[in-house]
Write a protein that holds these residues in place. Structure first.
Motif, PDB file in Angstrom:
ATOM      1  N   ARG A  32      20.437 -40.559 -32.880  1.00 12.25           N
ATOM      2  CA  ARG A  32      21.064 -40.790 -31.494  1.00 12.25           C
ATOM      3  C   ARG A  32      22.201 -40.177 -31.416  1.00 12.25           C
ATOM      4  O   ARG A  32      23.097 -40.517 -30.686  1.00 12.25           O
ATOM      5  N   LEU A  33      22.351 -38.892 -31.803  1.00 10.65           N
ATOM      6  CA  LEU A  33      23.652 -37.973 -31.680  1.00 10.65           C
ATOM      7  C   LEU A  33      23.288 -37.126 -30.321  1.00 10.65           C
ATOM      8  O   LEU A  33      22.324 -36.248 -30.242  1.00 10.65           O
ATOM      9  N   ALA A  53      22.561 -35.927 -22.216  1.00 15.45           N
ATOM     10  CA  ALA A  53      22.350 -36.471 -23.769  1.00 15.45           C
ATOM     11  C   ALA A  53      23.661 -37.456 -24.016  1.00 15.45           C
ATOM     12  O   ALA A  53      23.132 -38.483 -24.599  1.00 15.45           O
ATOM     13  N   GLU A  54      24.571 -37.516 -23.352  1.00 16.77           N
ATOM     14  CA  GLU A  54      25.535 -38.500 -23.514  1.00 16.77           C
ATOM     15  C   GLU A  54      25.434 -39.583 -22.527  1.00 16.77           C
ATOM     16  O   GLU A  54      26.225 -40.860 -22.725  1.00 16.77           O
ATOM     17  N   LEU A  59      21.508 -41.215 -25.095  1.00 14.31           N
ATOM     18  CA  LEU A  59      21.911 -40.933 -26.525  1.00 14.31           C
ATOM     19  C   LEU A  59      20.816 -40.352 -27.183  1.00 14.31           C
ATOM     20  O   LEU A  59      20.319 -40.581 -28.249  1.00 14.31           O
ATOM     21  N   LEU A  60      20.553 -39.173 -26.570  1.00  8.04           N
ATOM     22  CA  LEU A  60      19.457 -38.148 -27.399  1.00  8.04           C
ATOM     23  C   LEU A  60      19.897 -36.651 -27.370  1.00  8.04           C
ATOM     24  O   LEU A  60      20.689 -36.469 -26.567  1.00  8.04           O
ATOM     25  N   PRO A  61      19.706 -35.912 -28.311  1.00  8.61           N
ATOM     26  CA  PRO A  61      20.034 -34.561 -28.269  1.00  8.61           C
ATOM     27  C   PRO A  61      19.222 -33.693 -27.372  1.00  8.61           C
ATOM     28  O   PRO A  61      18.019 -34.123 -26.860  1.00  8.61           O
ATOM     29  N   ILE A  90      11.764 -45.332 -25.744  1.00  5.50           N
ATOM     30  CA  ILE A  90      12.452 -46.025 -24.259  1.00  5.50           C
ATOM     31  C   ILE A  90      13.503 -45.092 -23.795  1.00  5.50           C
ATOM     32  O   ILE A  90      13.790 -44.777 -22.483  1.00  5.50           O
ATOM     33  N   ALA A  91      14.471 -44.528 -24.637  1.00  2.00           N
ATOM     34  CA  ALA A  91      15.566 -43.773 -24.313  1.00  2.00           C
ATOM     35  C   ALA A  91      14.963 -42.454 -23.671  1.00  2.00           C
ATOM     36  O   ALA A  91      15.468 -42.034 -22.776  1.00  2.00           O
ATOM     37  N   MET A  92      13.762 -41.930 -24.174  1.00  3.27           N
ATOM     38  CA  MET A  92      13.068 -40.603 -23.463  1.00  3.27           C
ATOM     39  C   MET A  92      12.779 -41.003 -22.044  1.00  3.27           C
ATOM     40  O   MET A  92      12.984 -40.296 -21.054  1.00  3.27           O
ATOM     41  N   LEU A  93      12.268 -42.309 -21.842  1.00  2.00           N
ATOM     42  CA  LEU A  93      12.022 -42.717 -20.592  1.00  2.00           C
ATOM     43  C   LEU A  93      13.059 -42.945 -19.729  1.00  2.00           C
ATOM     44  O   LEU A  93      13.216 -42.711 -18.442  1.00  2.00           O
TER      45      LEU A  93
END
Lengths: 283, 435
Positions: B147-148, B202-203, B208-210, B285-288
């Motif tokens: 999750r960077l 991203a941030e 929190l995904l590249p 979930i983060a992608m959504l």
């Protein structure tokens, strides 16, 4: 619980990696960041959500711990932080798959201490041959048989390669001599630039000996000259422990991985040891 | 052994950290949100034409990266990505950009260095394509799983064999499941604007995904276009590492998720079957969440700087009265728009996918709602299946669709090619065609 590596980790009985880690951490203190390559040391110490590490720790993959460490160092420069950075890796990632990454780290001059604990095979995946595996040793991918004596090659001289590349401090040590490890770690961390420390680490599982014999076998490796203990710094090599050059058969007979070898392999190894030491004394 | 990152509440599943707390609410909001890609209001703002420079797509990326203030840049050269990292090297050498510039020995190490640096608490950048991306493949998954919020420029290029340095999407399309957000750009200006937005996306604390910002190799990376290059910006603020509440001897306290001896944490641990799946679910979930973040950050950018790209996820063109649609991505959209405009085509419109991951399902469904048939043009083929983008679009609609595969290895896509595709879409063709 010890301060160096919290208890509860899942290493085998007689594990040399934990002896190495505890010696390293005793000398390194707490102002240090660990970049760990995939290895037994990683698997035994960080099963989510637990950790045995008392200091900041990162694991990314098998072959890139030195590049990760380089990234940490670069970031620390910008954050004006000064924690010491240590890479901890096994021989598989050092001699084989991560050699390029290690070489890149030394080339770029990162202020990092790279430490390899060398158990002379891929123990973590079930004892396969690496380029650190000694001549004639059995592993699952260098089995002895009618048409094979076991591993066909002698160890890759990786510490000497790091000297050739210009690492500012190169040393070899052994888990049979924890104080030696501590002294070398302390000295290495006092020098700025890329450092390399190679620690001999007899593995009971892979080498097929009783778990109570780890330290004994490590010492015999040094006494027979199978493992050299030295420091290379400021263009000068200092032998840390002069070997007694006991017959190498004394080392072999304690380990199941050499059970099959004949006098021929013993004399070939003896000859190799002589050549290796002649070279060490010369350069 | 002690807990590495203790979770605050006992109800929280393994793998969840505080950053995901609002997931449920965000997804509901996402479903109910009215899709609007009418951005004409944004264009009414005056744009200072004097600020435009004639620069390469690669340099547009470098200029935007400079404005985003990364502290560590790791670079390994591969054609046609080279101009991005060369420009950044000049900027660092000339003192324009205060960053550590690492000339790593491989793309694998480039991503490893970005991971190490980002984990220590600074913003990072790298760029790659083709074989280089294939070589860093393993670490793409590590960056996403850890999750960077790394941002990477991609000058899309074909993969060997046969060796070919020219454009197609085989590289990033192969990495579609790596957990990276993928944004594809049509112009150099869009590449510039998307880099700035990419750092914000991203941030974002719910993401929190590249992020990969993809431009077509040579077609965009080496083509000079007028680009409005901002002299300064306050859209991307100095980097703040994500934070988490942890249990400590002094009770709960908030710490930054960084490698720092003052607050030791372990990162990149391994997870057993008991825990692994929750990490992957959290990434989904983060992608959504990213879908919403992309739209919001895009809209904020559009309001601030007067430039917009559909709704940030997809852009529609000439769709108001269209009976047919062509769906595609990247620089070829310029050719398609040119044909539609020049030949005053009324019945075919263009749907440009900007965000391939997260996939703009509901936006595409809405855009395709009133059309009779569609076609997907793409510069990638999954041998044994066919068009990658086509199959993803087709899975979300029951309209008849044609699959067009072309432009591979840098082959030009001509106006005639586009005319032919339009004709096939008009007759509701449903086959695979090599363009």
């Amino acid at each position: 619980m010890t301060d160096e590596l919290y208890c509860g980790h899942t290493s085998c009985a007689g594990c040399p990696a934990t002896i190495a880690i505890r010696s390293i951490m005793k000398a390194a203190g707490k102002d240090v960041i660990i970049s760990n390559a995939t290895s037994c040391s990683e698997i035994i110490s960080t099963p989510y959500p637990l950790s045995s590490w008392p200091v900041p720790y990162i694991h990314v993959a098998f072959e890139c711990a030195p590049a990760v460490a380089g990234g940490i160092e670069a970031a620390q420069k910008k954050l004006e932080r000064t924690a010491k950075i240590i890479v901890l890796a096994g021989d598989g990632s050092t001699y084989d798959i991560g050699l390029q990454s290690l070489s890149g780290m030394v080339d770029r001059g990162h202020d990092v201490l790279y430490i390899c604990y060398d158990n002379e095979c891929y123990s973590n995946t079930g004892v396969q041959r690496s380029s650190a595996t000694p001549f004639a040793a059995w592993t699952t991918t260098s089995p002895n048989g009618e048409k094979s004596i076991g591993n066909k090659t002698f160890k890759k001289p990786v510490a000497e390669m790091m000297i050739a590349q210009g690492a500012v401090y190169v040393a070899t040590s052994s888990i049979g001599y924890p104080k030696d490890i501590q002294e070398k770690v302390k000295k290495a961390l006092s020098i700025k630039g890329p450092k390399f420390l190679l620690i001999h680490a007899p593995c009971p599982l892979a080498w097929k000996f009783d778990a109570s014999k780890t330290v004994e076998i490590a010492k015999i490796a040094v006494e027979t000259g199978m493992w050299a203990m030295y420091e290379y710094c400021d263009e000068k090599r200092t032998i840390s422990i002069e070997p007694l050059f006991k017959p190498v058969s004394e080392y072999f007979r304690l380990q199941g991985r050499f059970k099959h070898i004949t006098d021929k392999e013993i004399s070939q190894t003896q000859e190799h040891i002589k050549k290796y030491w002649d070279r060490l004394k010369k350069y | 052994m002690r807990i590495c990152l203790p979770n605050k509440g006992s109800n929280r599943k393994a793998g969840e950290i505080s950053a995901f707390e609002n997931n449920v609410g965000e997804i509901e909001y996402e479903k109910n949100r009215v899709v609007s890609d009418d951005t004409s209001a944004f264009f009414s703002q005056e744009v200072d034409e004097d600020m435009k420079k004639i620069i390469e797509g690669s340099h547009a990326i470098a200029e935007a990266v400079k404005l985003s203030m990364p502290k560590v840049i790791a670079a390994y050269p591969i054609t046609p990505q080279t101009h991005i990292i060369e420009k950044l090297a000049e900027m660092v050498a000339g003192g324009e950009l205060d960053a550590e510039y690492m000339t790593v020995e491989s793309e694998h190490s480039a991503m490893a260095a970005c991971i190490g640096a980002q984990a220590t608490g600074v913003r990072t950048f790298t760029a790659t394509c083709s074989a280089g991306m294939a070589y860093m493949w393993e670490l793409l998954y590590c960056a996403a799983g850890m999750r960077l919020p790394i941002v990477m420029g991609v000058a899309n290029r074909a993969l060997s064999a046969p060796l070919n340095i020219w454009n197609d999407w085989s590289d990033s399309m192969g990495a579609r499941d790596s957990g990276w957000i993928q944004l594809y750009c049509e112009t150099a200006q869009e590449a510039f604007d998307t880099i700035l937005q990419a750092y914000r996306i991203a941030e974002h604390h719910n993401v929190l995904l590249p992020v990969m910002v993809c431009i077509d190799g040579f077609w965009l990376s080496h083509v000079y276009e007028p680009v409005n290059v901002l002299e300064e910006q306050d859209f991307v603020k100095p980097y703040q590492a994500p934070e988490i509440d942890v249990d400590s001897d002094e009770g709960f306290k908030r710490i930054k998720i960084v490698l720092d001896p003052k607050q030791p944490i372990s990162m990149g641990e391994y997870a057993t079957p008991q825990y692994y799946q929750e990490f992957k679910e959290a990434q989904q979930i983060a992608m959504l969440n990213a879908k919403l973040a992309i739209k919001e950050i895009h809209d904020e950018f559009a309001k601030k700087y007067g430039r917009s790209y559909g709704n940030g996820l997809i852009e529609t063109y000439n769709m108001d009265n269209a009976k047919y649609a062509i769906v595609t991505m990247g620089s070829v959209c310029g050719t398609i728009k040119h044909l539609i405009e020049n030949e005053k085509i009324k019945d075919v419109g263009l749907i440009r996918i900007k965000s391939f991951r997260p996939f703009p399902t509901s936006e595409l469904q809405k855009a395709l709602e009133r059309i009779e048939s569609f076609g997907v043009f793409e510069k990638v083929c999954s041998p044994g299946l066919g068009g990658v983008v086509f199959n993803e679009v087709k899975a979300k609609t029951n309209k008849p669709g044609a699959s067009f595969i072309g432009g591979l290895g840098g082959r030009d896509v001509t106006l005639d090619n586009v005319r032919k595709m339009f004709d096939l879409i008009r007759i509701k063709d449903e086959n695979i065609h090599w363009i």
